[in-house]
Design a protein around this motif. Sequence first.
Motif, PDB file in Angstrom:
ATOM      1  N   GLU A   1       0.832  -1.203   0.000  1.00 42.84           N
ATOM      2  CA  GLU A   1       0.000   0.000   0.000  1.00 42.84           C
ATOM      3  C   GLU A   1       0.865   1.250   0.000  1.00 42.84           C
ATOM      4  OE1 GLU A   1      -2.289  -0.608   3.424  1.00 42.84           O
ATOM      5  OE2 GLU A   1      -0.606  -0.596   4.810  1.00 42.84           O
ATOM      6  N   ASP A   2       0.414   2.249  -0.734  1.00 46.64           N
ATOM      7  CA  ASP A   2       1.099   3.528  -0.838  1.00 46.64           C
ATOM      8  C   ASP A   2       0.252   4.565  -0.108  1.00 46.64           C
ATOM      9  OD1 ASP A   2       2.540   5.748  -1.443  1.00 46.64           O
ATOM     10  OD2 ASP A   2       2.412   5.544  -3.623  1.00 46.64           O
ATOM     11  N   LEU A   3       0.827   5.148   0.915  1.00 47.14           N
ATOM     12  CA  LEU A   3       0.058   6.097   1.722  1.00 47.14           C
ATOM     13  C   LEU A   3      -0.415   7.285   0.910  1.00 47.14           C
ATOM     14  CD1 LEU A   3       2.153   6.181   5.032  1.00 47.14           C
ATOM     15  CD2 LEU A   3       0.169   4.786   4.481  1.00 47.14           C
ATOM     16  N   HIS A   4       0.369   7.709  -0.027  1.00 48.35           N
ATOM     17  CA  HIS A   4       0.053   8.918  -0.787  1.00 48.35           C
ATOM     18  C   HIS A   4      -0.850   8.627  -1.987  1.00 48.35           C
ATOM     19  CE1 HIS A   4       3.044  11.099   1.602  1.00 48.35           C
ATOM     20  NE2 HIS A   4       3.852  10.063   1.410  1.00 48.35           N
ATOM     21  N   ALA A   5      -1.054   7.345  -2.303  1.00 50.35           N
ATOM     22  CA  ALA A   5      -1.917   7.003  -3.439  1.00 50.35           C
ATOM     23  C   ALA A   5      -3.316   6.611  -2.986  1.00 50.35           C
ATOM     24  CB  ALA A   5      -1.300   5.858  -4.247  1.00 50.35           C
TER      25      ALA A   5
ATOM     26  N   ARG B   1      -3.191   6.867   8.322  1.00 48.52           N
ATOM     27  CA  ARG B   1      -3.356   8.304   8.122  1.00 48.52           C
ATOM     28  C   ARG B   1      -2.396   9.096   9.014  1.00 48.52           C
ATOM     29  NH1 ARG B   1      -9.094  11.438   8.833  1.00 48.52           N
ATOM     30  NH2 ARG B   1      -8.520  11.325  11.043  1.00 48.52           N
ATOM     31  N   VAL B   2      -2.146   8.588  10.216  1.00 47.34           N
ATOM     32  CA  VAL B   2      -1.167   9.247  11.084  1.00 47.34           C
ATOM     33  C   VAL B   2       0.224   9.162  10.464  1.00 47.34           C
ATOM     34  CG1 VAL B   2      -0.012   9.068  13.318  1.00 47.34           C
ATOM     35  CG2 VAL B   2      -2.502   8.948  13.187  1.00 47.34           C
ATOM     36  N   LEU B   3       0.577   8.018   9.902  1.00 49.50           N
ATOM     37  CA  LEU B   3       1.886   7.883   9.270  1.00 49.50           C
ATOM     38  C   LEU B   3       2.028   8.842   8.091  1.00 49.50           C
ATOM     39  CD1 LEU B   3       2.463   3.995   9.246  1.00 49.50           C
ATOM     40  CD2 LEU B   3       3.410   5.692  10.816  1.00 49.50           C
ATOM     41  N   ARG B   4       0.951   9.021   7.330  1.00 47.24           N
ATOM     42  CA  ARG B   4       1.025   9.958   6.203  1.00 47.24           C
ATOM     43  C   ARG B   4       1.210  11.388   6.700  1.00 47.24           C
ATOM     44  NH1 ARG B   4      -3.868  10.171   1.976  1.00 47.24           N
ATOM     45  NH2 ARG B   4      -4.896  11.102   3.807  1.00 47.24           N
ATOM     46  N   GLN B   5       0.543  11.750   7.780  1.00 44.40           N
ATOM     47  CA  GLN B   5       0.711  13.091   8.324  1.00 44.40           C
ATOM     48  C   GLN B   5       2.155  13.314   8.797  1.00 44.40           C
ATOM     49  OE1 GLN B   5      -2.244  13.344  11.399  1.00 44.40           O
ATOM     50  NE2 GLN B   5      -3.971  13.420   9.962  1.00 44.40           N
TER      51      GLN B   5
ATOM     52  N   TRP C   1       8.822   7.692   5.188  1.00 49.58           N
ATOM     53  CA  TRP C   1       8.001   6.511   5.020  1.00 49.58           C
ATOM     54  C   TRP C   1       8.535   5.630   3.904  1.00 49.58           C
ATOM     55  CZ3 TRP C   1       5.164   4.665   0.885  1.00 49.58           C
ATOM     56  CH2 TRP C   1       4.337   3.545   1.179  1.00 49.58           C
ATOM     57  N   GLN C   2       8.594   4.308   4.184  1.00 43.77           N
ATOM     58  CA  GLN C   2       8.946   3.298   3.190  1.00 43.77           C
ATOM     59  C   GLN C   2       8.118   2.052   3.474  1.00 43.77           C
ATOM     60  OE1 GLN C   2      13.156   2.579   3.240  1.00 43.77           O
ATOM     61  NE2 GLN C   2      13.704   4.635   2.548  1.00 43.77           N
ATOM     62  N   PRO C   3       7.695   1.330   2.433  1.00 43.50           N
ATOM     63  CA  PRO C   3       6.830   0.165   2.657  1.00 43.50           C
ATOM     64  C   PRO C   3       7.480  -0.934   3.495  1.00 43.50           C
ATOM     65  CG  PRO C   3       6.755   0.862   0.354  1.00 43.50           C
ATOM     66  CD  PRO C   3       7.870   1.622   0.996  1.00 43.50           C
ATOM     67  N   ASP C   4       8.825  -1.041   3.449  1.00 43.29           N
ATOM     68  CA  ASP C   4       9.491  -2.137   4.149  1.00 43.29           C
ATOM     69  C   ASP C   4       9.926  -1.773   5.565  1.00 43.29           C
ATOM     70  OD1 ASP C   4      11.321  -0.314   3.295  1.00 43.29           O
ATOM     71  OD2 ASP C   4      12.814  -1.775   2.630  1.00 43.29           O
ATOM     72  N   LYS C   5       9.584  -0.591   6.033  1.00 42.82           N
ATOM     73  CA  LYS C   5       9.949  -0.201   7.389  1.00 42.82           C
ATOM     74  C   LYS C   5       8.918  -0.713   8.388  1.00 42.82           C
ATOM     75  CE  LYS C   5      12.800   3.945   6.906  1.00 42.82           C
ATOM     76  NZ  LYS C   5      12.931   5.389   7.245  1.00 42.82           N
ATOM     77  N   THR C   6       9.371  -0.863   9.607  1.00 48.19           N
ATOM     78  CA  THR C   6       8.472  -1.279  10.684  1.00 48.19           C
ATOM     79  C   THR C   6       7.977  -0.051  11.445  1.00 48.19           C
ATOM     80  OG1 THR C   6      10.247  -1.542  12.309  1.00 48.19           O
ATOM     81  CG2 THR C   6       9.754  -3.431  10.924  1.00 48.19           C
TER      82      THR C   6
END
Length: 264
Positions: A155-159, A185-189, A198-203
């Motif tokens: 999933e892409d937070l910005h898409a 949504r908090v991560l996107r903010q 932000w990266q998809p493979d991060k924890t």
Amino acid sequence: MASLFSIGLRSWTGRLPVRLLVLMLLLTRPAAAAVAPDSTTQATIRVLPADNNPALRLRQPDAERLRELRGQRDFRYVEVKSELSAWDMLWLRFWRWLAELLATPSGKFIWQYGIYAFLVVALVFVVLKLMQVDLTRAFGRAPRRAALSYDAETEDLHALDLDVLLTQAEEARNYRLAVRLGYLRVLRQLSDKGLIKWQPDKTNHDYLYELPTGPLPESFRELTRQFEYVWYGEQDDLTADDYERARTTRQAFERRLSSTSQAA
């Protein structure tokens, strides 16, 4: 007749041993001669003079010296009470028990090879962290997939239109999905404000360490704990009250994030 008796006596005594004859002669000596005092013995017996010296006087020690000795710690023969607390005594008994256990052959074996096992586990843990492997998924059950209109792994937070998806999940009473979408949504903010990368493979814990010092890390830690408990713990039976508490925590973090950005 007498001559015959004397001849017979000589023949009988001639048969006795010489030592027996000597013993008989000694026994026939007078007792007085055996115990008669010798002149040499009488000469050695002397009479000691009477002790005319005055009575001995008890000498008293110096009082100042006694006070000095009483003040020294080496001369205090009293039982000193232990200054250790009950907790310290408990730990002391534990370490003593552990030392006695490790002194046994089996304890030495466990101590020797237990260190190697611990080092191997620590090395594996460090390698997994460097590879950014999610230990929650590696050593636990994989979360069941919810009915999503997108792939949760890529999933892409910005898409994604997270606001619309969150509203739909709340209206459908899919509270577990709503908790996840609110967390995304908090991560996107945080990413939009430049506080995390932000990266998809991060924890989630990687983002926690990226946050600057202040009130945000502690609030984000609580928010992350709630999210992981609901999502990875497969809490499908969340009630409206449970979700309301989780949403209140998320909204409080968003307000704190907004106020921190305005102050900066």
